[in-house]
Scaffold this motif. Structure first.
Motif, PDB file in Angstrom:
ATOM      1  N   MET A   1      68.658  33.440  33.887  1.00 36.94           N
ATOM      2  CA  MET A   1      68.531  32.054  33.430  1.00 36.94           C
ATOM      3  C   MET A   1      69.241  31.097  34.378  1.00 36.94           C
TER       4      MET A   1
ATOM      5  N   GLU B   1      70.585  26.763  31.029  1.00 36.69           N
ATOM      6  CA  GLU B   1      69.878  27.551  30.019  1.00 36.69           C
ATOM      7  C   GLU B   1      70.810  28.580  29.398  1.00 36.69           C
TER       8      GLU B   1
ATOM      9  N   GLN C   1      65.834  22.084  24.194  1.00 34.69           N
ATOM     10  CA  GLN C   1      64.767  22.510  25.102  1.00 34.69           C
ATOM     11  C   GLN C   1      65.258  23.607  26.038  1.00 34.69           C
ATOM     12  N   LEU C   2      66.484  23.480  26.526  1.00 32.78           N
ATOM     13  CA  LEU C   2      67.055  24.503  27.408  1.00 32.78           C
ATOM     14  C   LEU C   2      67.158  25.841  26.679  1.00 32.78           C
TER      15      LEU C   2
ATOM     16  N   SER D   1      65.401  26.810  24.159  1.00 33.27           N
ATOM     17  CA  SER D   1      64.044  27.301  23.917  1.00 33.27           C
ATOM     18  C   SER D   1      63.484  27.975  25.165  1.00 33.27           C
ATOM     19  N   SER D   2      63.720  27.369  26.331  1.00 35.59           N
ATOM     20  CA  SER D   2      63.267  27.961  27.591  1.00 35.59           C
ATOM     21  C   SER D   2      63.943  29.302  27.837  1.00 35.59           C
TER      22      SER D   2
ATOM     23  N   ARG E   1      65.144  31.259  25.541  1.00 34.49           N
ATOM     24  CA  ARG E   1      64.642  32.178  24.525  1.00 34.49           C
ATOM     25  C   ARG E   1      63.336  32.825  24.972  1.00 34.49           C
ATOM     26  N   ARG E   2      62.506  32.051  25.665  1.00 39.34           N
ATOM     27  CA  ARG E   2      61.247  32.606  26.175  1.00 39.34           C
ATOM     28  C   ARG E   2      61.508  33.689  27.207  1.00 39.34           C
ATOM     29  N   ARG E   3      62.561  33.521  28.008  1.00 35.43           N
ATOM     30  CA  ARG E   3      62.920  34.568  28.973  1.00 35.43           C
ATOM     31  C   ARG E   3      63.326  35.857  28.252  1.00 35.43           C
TER      32      ARG E   3
END
Length: 307
Positions: free
Chosen positions: A130, A134, A164-165, A167-168, A170-172
């Protein structure tokens, strides 16, 4: 660094939480301790009147520790461009498995870190993919449940931007393989079989214990011998492990918990030379992380292991 003494304002009770936060942010016990010490130094550098104005010293210390870690994560990216070979997080021992008379004792930062899934080597490696912002947003919110309003003060961004950070990030995490589904005993059995096959140089048995697409990553930091690039494929890893066994006679292998999951520790002349962490799925090893950099093995010494 030395330990900050117990303060009259009672903030030293926050130390354990701060060490846990900082280790997950940095992946290093040593750097986590330094970050927390720096935060306490800044706290005690305030005037008494200023300290009394702060409603929540714990929140203040968390914010300062988070900012220090954020700066360290930014500079770490530049340092790792010069790092020899792969960089891996600093492995954590489970002190209950060691007779460590003469070690630092309960005040040792490594002893204060809670060994749960958020410190597994697999999870820390994902965290390391990250961006610094993030990682801070995700760890503080998803692991420690800090509200985005407080995280905003660490990152100097709006709560919406922090959300938003996270969430990004979390996608990783979602894109990476999830936590090993095998029960603890099953994972320990697989690691034990790997140890036995490695000791007997049984390449066929090793291949059977490794996923065909398994990957082994080693971290020697340029200070000791270690393969510089990941070894890919179960058969290649098995051959590499057998070759290492032939070149390193006299190593003693112990089954020990590494970052909360079953792993192996290799001793040479009674000293920890290598720590290996494993990711096990469907009764086979999918990832092996081998830490040999002696600077990252300090939490494991001085020790007197019990077999």
């Amino acid at each position: 660094m030395g330990t900050v003494g117990t303060g009259v304002d009672g903030v030293d009770g926050e130390r354990r939480q701060l060490i846990n936060v900082a280790y997950r942010l940095l992946g290093s016990v040593t750097e986590a301790e330094d970050a927390v010490q720096d935060a306490y130094a800044r706290w005690y550098g305030l005037s008494r009147a200023r300290r009394e104005e702060i409603v929540s010293p714990g929140a203040w210390l968390t914010t300062v520790t988070g900012r220090i870690c954020l700066d360290l994560l930014g500079s770490a990216r530049a340092r790792r461009e010069r790092y020899v070979g792969a960089w891996l997080p600093e492995p954590l021992p489970d002190r209950t498995e060691w007779n460590h008379a003469g070690a630092a004792g309960p005040g040792d930062p490594a002893d204060q870190i809670v060994l749960d899934e958020s410190v597994s080597m697999a999870f820390l490696v994902v965290l390391d993919s990250m961006t610094p912002a993030e990682r801070v947003a995700f760890v503080l919110h998803d692991v420690f449940r800090y509200p985005f309003a407080e995280i905003a003060g660490v990152l100097d961004r709006t709560p919406a931007a922090c959300k938003q950070l996270a969430s990004s990030a979390r996608r990783r995490v979602t894109a990476a393989p999830g936590p090993a589904p095998a029960p603890e005993a099953g994972r320990a059995d697989v690691v034990r079989h790997v140890k036995e096959a490695w000791q007997t140089r049984d390449i066929a048995a090793l291949v059977g214990l490794l996923d065909p697409a398994a990957v082994m990553t080693a971290d020697g930091g340029g200070l000791v011998g270690a393969v510089l690039r990941p070894v890919e494929g179960g058969a290649r890893i098995a051959q590499y492990m057998a070759a290492i066994a032939d070149r390193a006679p006299g190593l003693e292998l112990l089954e020990r918990t590494v970052n909360g999951t079953p792993g192996l520790v290799a001793l040479r002349d009674g000293a920890v030379a290598t720590v290996a962490a494993f990711d096990v799925r469907d009764d086979v090893v999918t990832r092996i992380w081998v830490i040999r950099n002696p600077e990252k093995l300090r939490p494991w010494a001085p020790e007197n292991p019990e077999n």
